[in-house]
Each structure stands twice: as structure tokens, then as C-alpha cells.
Motif scaffolding. Structure first.
Motif, PDB file in Angstrom:
ATOM      1  N   MET A   1      -2.336 -34.327 -21.302  1.00  0.00           N
ATOM      2  CA  MET A   1      -3.732 -33.645 -21.866  1.00  0.00           C
ATOM      3  C   MET A   1      -4.770 -33.430 -20.854  1.00  0.00           C
ATOM      4  O   MET A   1      -5.124 -34.515 -20.022  1.00  0.00           O
ATOM      5  N   THR A   2      -5.282 -32.427 -20.904  1.00  0.00           N
ATOM      6  CA  THR A   2      -6.584 -32.154 -19.893  1.00  0.00           C
ATOM      7  C   THR A   2      -7.905 -32.193 -20.694  1.00  0.00           C
ATOM      8  O   THR A   2      -7.703 -31.476 -21.806  1.00  0.00           O
ATOM      9  N   PHE A   3      -8.774 -32.700 -20.423  1.00  0.00           N
ATOM     10  CA  PHE A   3     -10.188 -32.523 -20.942  1.00  0.00           C
ATOM     11  C   PHE A   3     -11.238 -32.199 -20.124  1.00  0.00           C
ATOM     12  O   PHE A   3     -11.036 -32.429 -18.820  1.00  0.00           O
ATOM     13  N   GLN A   4     -12.345 -31.832 -20.510  1.00  0.00           N
ATOM     14  CA  GLN A   4     -13.469 -31.518 -19.940  1.00  0.00           C
ATOM     15  C   GLN A   4     -14.883 -32.088 -20.633  1.00  0.00           C
ATOM     16  O   GLN A   4     -14.645 -32.515 -21.867  1.00  0.00           O
ATOM     17  N   LEU A   5     -15.647 -32.309 -19.800  1.00  0.00           N
ATOM     18  CA  LEU A   5     -16.832 -33.116 -20.246  1.00  0.00           C
ATOM     19  C   LEU A   5     -18.130 -32.416 -20.117  1.00  0.00           C
ATOM     20  O   LEU A   5     -18.059 -31.694 -18.886  1.00  0.00           O
ATOM     21  N   ARG A   6     -19.125 -32.416 -21.062  1.00  0.00           N
ATOM     22  CA  ARG A   6     -20.375 -31.873 -20.856  1.00  0.00           C
ATOM     23  C   ARG A   6     -21.303 -32.715 -21.578  1.00  0.00           C
ATOM     24  O   ARG A   6     -20.964 -33.685 -22.205  1.00  0.00           O
ATOM     25  N   VAL A  79     -12.897 -41.414 -29.749  1.00  0.00           N
ATOM     26  CA  VAL A  79     -12.251 -40.350 -29.303  1.00  0.00           C
ATOM     27  C   VAL A  79     -11.275 -40.041 -30.752  1.00  0.00           C
ATOM     28  O   VAL A  79     -10.938 -40.973 -31.303  1.00  0.00           O
ATOM     29  N   THR A  80     -10.948 -38.906 -30.946  1.00  0.00           N
ATOM     30  CA  THR A  80     -10.169 -38.513 -32.151  1.00  0.00           C
ATOM     31  C   THR A  80      -8.776 -39.184 -31.853  1.00  0.00           C
ATOM     32  O   THR A  80      -8.259 -39.151 -31.016  1.00  0.00           O
ATOM     33  N   GLU A  81      -8.229 -39.355 -33.059  1.00  0.00           N
ATOM     34  CA  GLU A  81      -6.933 -40.035 -33.129  1.00  0.00           C
ATOM     35  C   GLU A  81      -5.851 -39.151 -32.300  1.00  0.00           C
ATOM     36  O   GLU A  81      -5.243 -39.684 -31.609  1.00  0.00           O
ATOM     37  N   ALA A  82      -5.943 -37.911 -32.470  1.00  0.00           N
ATOM     38  CA  ALA A  82      -4.891 -36.944 -31.791  1.00  0.00           C
ATOM     39  C   ALA A  82      -5.151 -36.978 -30.378  1.00  0.00           C
ATOM     40  O   ALA A  82      -4.228 -36.778 -29.527  1.00  0.00           O
ATOM     41  N   SER A  83      -6.379 -37.396 -29.751  1.00  0.00           N
ATOM     42  CA  SER A  83      -6.490 -37.324 -28.276  1.00  0.00           C
ATOM     43  C   SER A  83      -6.674 -38.686 -27.509  1.00  0.00           C
ATOM     44  O   SER A  83      -6.965 -38.907 -26.460  1.00  0.00           O
ATOM     45  N   ARG A  84      -6.143 -39.848 -28.320  1.00  0.00           N
ATOM     46  CA  ARG A  84      -6.413 -40.930 -27.880  1.00  0.00           C
ATOM     47  C   ARG A  84      -4.988 -41.202 -27.016  1.00  0.00           C
ATOM     48  O   ARG A  84      -3.963 -40.456 -27.214  1.00  0.00           O
ATOM     49  N   GLY A  85      -5.107 -42.388 -26.169  1.00  0.00           N
ATOM     50  CA  GLY A  85      -3.854 -42.550 -25.346  1.00  0.00           C
ATOM     51  C   GLY A  85      -3.767 -41.815 -24.179  1.00  0.00           C
ATOM     52  O   GLY A  85      -2.712 -41.764 -23.609  1.00  0.00           O
ATOM     53  N   HIS A  86      -4.685 -41.006 -23.897  1.00  0.00           N
ATOM     54  CA  HIS A  86      -4.413 -39.937 -22.639  1.00  0.00           C
ATOM     55  C   HIS A  86      -5.495 -40.484 -21.707  1.00  0.00           C
ATOM     56  O   HIS A  86      -5.768 -39.434 -20.644  1.00  0.00           O
ATOM     57  N   GLY A  87      -6.261 -41.242 -21.444  1.00  0.00           N
ATOM     58  CA  GLY A  87      -7.333 -41.712 -20.691  1.00  0.00           C
ATOM     59  C   GLY A  87      -8.469 -41.116 -20.882  1.00  0.00           C
ATOM     60  O   GLY A  87      -9.602 -41.600 -20.185  1.00  0.00           O
ATOM     61  N   LEU A  88      -8.853 -40.373 -21.967  1.00  0.00           N
ATOM     62  CA  LEU A  88     -10.130 -39.836 -22.394  1.00  0.00           C
ATOM     63  C   LEU A  88     -11.185 -40.966 -22.685  1.00  0.00           C
ATOM     64  O   LEU A  88     -12.379 -40.860 -21.840  1.00  0.00           O
ATOM     65  N   GLY A  89     -10.885 -41.825 -23.190  1.00  0.00           N
ATOM     66  CA  GLY A  89     -11.845 -42.977 -23.361  1.00  0.00           C
ATOM     67  C   GLY A  89     -12.425 -43.629 -21.920  1.00  0.00           C
ATOM     68  O   GLY A  89     -13.426 -43.928 -21.773  1.00  0.00           O
ATOM     69  N   ARG A  90     -11.433 -43.922 -21.071  1.00  0.00           N
ATOM     70  CA  ARG A  90     -11.831 -44.347 -19.704  1.00  0.00           C
ATOM     71  C   ARG A  90     -12.690 -43.279 -18.975  1.00  0.00           C
ATOM     72  O   ARG A  90     -13.606 -43.608 -18.314  1.00  0.00           O
ATOM     73  N   ALA A  91     -12.405 -42.041 -19.105  1.00  0.00           N
ATOM     74  CA  ALA A  91     -12.901 -41.297 -18.282  1.00  0.00           C
ATOM     75  C   ALA A  91     -14.552 -41.058 -18.955  1.00  0.00           C
ATOM     76  O   ALA A  91     -15.241 -40.843 -17.993  1.00  0.00           O
ATOM     77  N   LEU A  92     -14.721 -41.057 -20.087  1.00  0.00           N
ATOM     78  CA  LEU A  92     -16.111 -41.011 -20.814  1.00  0.00           C
ATOM     79  C   LEU A  92     -16.795 -42.402 -20.190  1.00  0.00           C
ATOM     80  O   LEU A  92     -18.091 -42.322 -19.729  1.00  0.00           O
ATOM     81  N   MET A  93     -16.251 -43.521 -20.220  1.00  0.00           N
ATOM     82  CA  MET A  93     -16.680 -44.649 -19.855  1.00  0.00           C
ATOM     83  C   MET A  93     -17.144 -44.674 -18.224  1.00  0.00           C
ATOM     84  O   MET A  93     -18.255 -44.968 -18.050  1.00  0.00           O
TER      85      MET A  93
END
Length: 172
Positions: A1-6, A79-93
Motif C-alpha cells: 500500500m502507498t500512503f502520503q503524509l501532510r 492507524v486504522t485497522e485496515a491500514s496496519r501492517g504496511h509500515g505506516l506507523g513507522r513512516a509517521l514516527m
């Protein structure tokens, strides 16, 4: 999955609170507290969303780091349950730690629920170390908080391999 941050703002409170209350069912922040934190000049909040869906927020994280101070606190992250496990938490941190570094912070602190091994493991992988336990910190559940600290190294810039320094007329 791909995410963007703002950068998050007060206009994101409703979306953030939808995640907050579904993630932290018994100890969620109030909307008023979240709104005040988002509006503070001393905080830096991010939201995450799928590409080109700026209003479809699937994660958020906040940092308290007053300019001129040397300590910072991770206020919250979810992070929403559906978006967990894709590195988003790490990216935010990672982004919050970069922001802290840019503000001259030398130590970042956080609390993690003792019953949240996934978050705890992420923080350990990021270099956070356990420094204390706050018994019964999370209420009404009576769950301990593990206090963790990260020593933040200043950013370093070096020349790339194979790149030569040059002298200009002004530097001679």
C-alpha cells in the motif's frame, strides 16, 4: 500500500477523532483536547492518506516539541485497522523524529501501553529504550505505561563518494 503524509490542522479533528475513538476505545482523547493540541504552536501533527485522497485520513501522529527546547514527546499515533501492517506507523514516527531533530531536540519520549506489544516493538526497532513504568497510567483500564526515550542524533551532511570539493574564486 502507498500512503502520503501532510501536516494536520484543526480542520482534520473529526477525521482524527474517528480513528482515535475506534482505536483507543476506553481512553481516547476528547475532541476539545485534540483540537487544542492541533492548534498549539508547540506541536507538529501529521495525517496519512491514500494517494490523491487528502480527506481520506487513515492515520495520524503528533509531536510536542517547543522550539528552543531539547526534549520532545510523541503525543499520540494511530492507524486504522485496515491500514496496519504496511509500515505506516513507522513512516509517521520517522517523520516526527525528523521534525524533532530539525527543532534541535536531543531526546524524544513516549508512553506505550504495556498491553500493546506491536507498538512497543516498533518503538524498540526505532531505537527507543525503556526508562520507567507508570503503574495504572491508562484509565479506566488500569494498564501500565512503559515510558521510553530516544536519543536523537543531529543531522549530518557529508560528501558523496566520488564527489570532489572545488574551490571557487571567492573561497581562494
Amino acid at each position: 500500500m502507498t500512503f502520503q503524509l501532510r501536516r494536520a490542522g484543526v480542520a482534520d479533528v473529526d477525521s482524527i477523532m474517528a480513528i482515535e475513538t475506534s482505536t483507543f476505545t476506553t481512553d481516547a482523547w476528547s475532541s476539545a483536547t485534540m483540537r487544542a493540541d492541533l492548534a498549539s504552536e508547540h506541536t507538529y501533527y501529521l495525517v496519512a492518506f491514500p494517494p490523491d485522497e487528502r480527506e481520506n485520513i487513515v492515520g495520524y501522529a503528533g509531536l510536542l516539541a517547543p522550539r528552543g527546547g531539547t526534549d520532545a514527546d510523541i503525543q499520540t499515533i494511530a492507524v486504522t485497522e485496515a491500514s496496519r501492517g504496511h509500515g505506516l506507523g513507522r513512516a509517521l514516527m520517522d517523520r516526527l523524529i525528523d521534525e524533532a531533530r530539525g527543532r534541535g531536540v536531543t531526546e524524544v519520549f513516549l508512553e506505550v501501553r504495556a498491553d500493546n506489544p506491536v507498538a512497543h516493538q516498533l518503538y524498540v526497532k526505532l531505537g527507543f529504550a525503556e526508562i520507567a513504568v507508570r503503574p495504572n497510567y491508562y484509565q479506566p483500564d488500569g494498564v501500565d505505561a512503559i515510558v521510553m526515550r530516544l536519543s536523537v542524533q543531529p543531522a549530518r551532511t557529508t560528501l558523496a563518494v566520488g564527489v570532489e570539493s572545488i574551490q571557487t574564486e571567492e573561497s581562494r
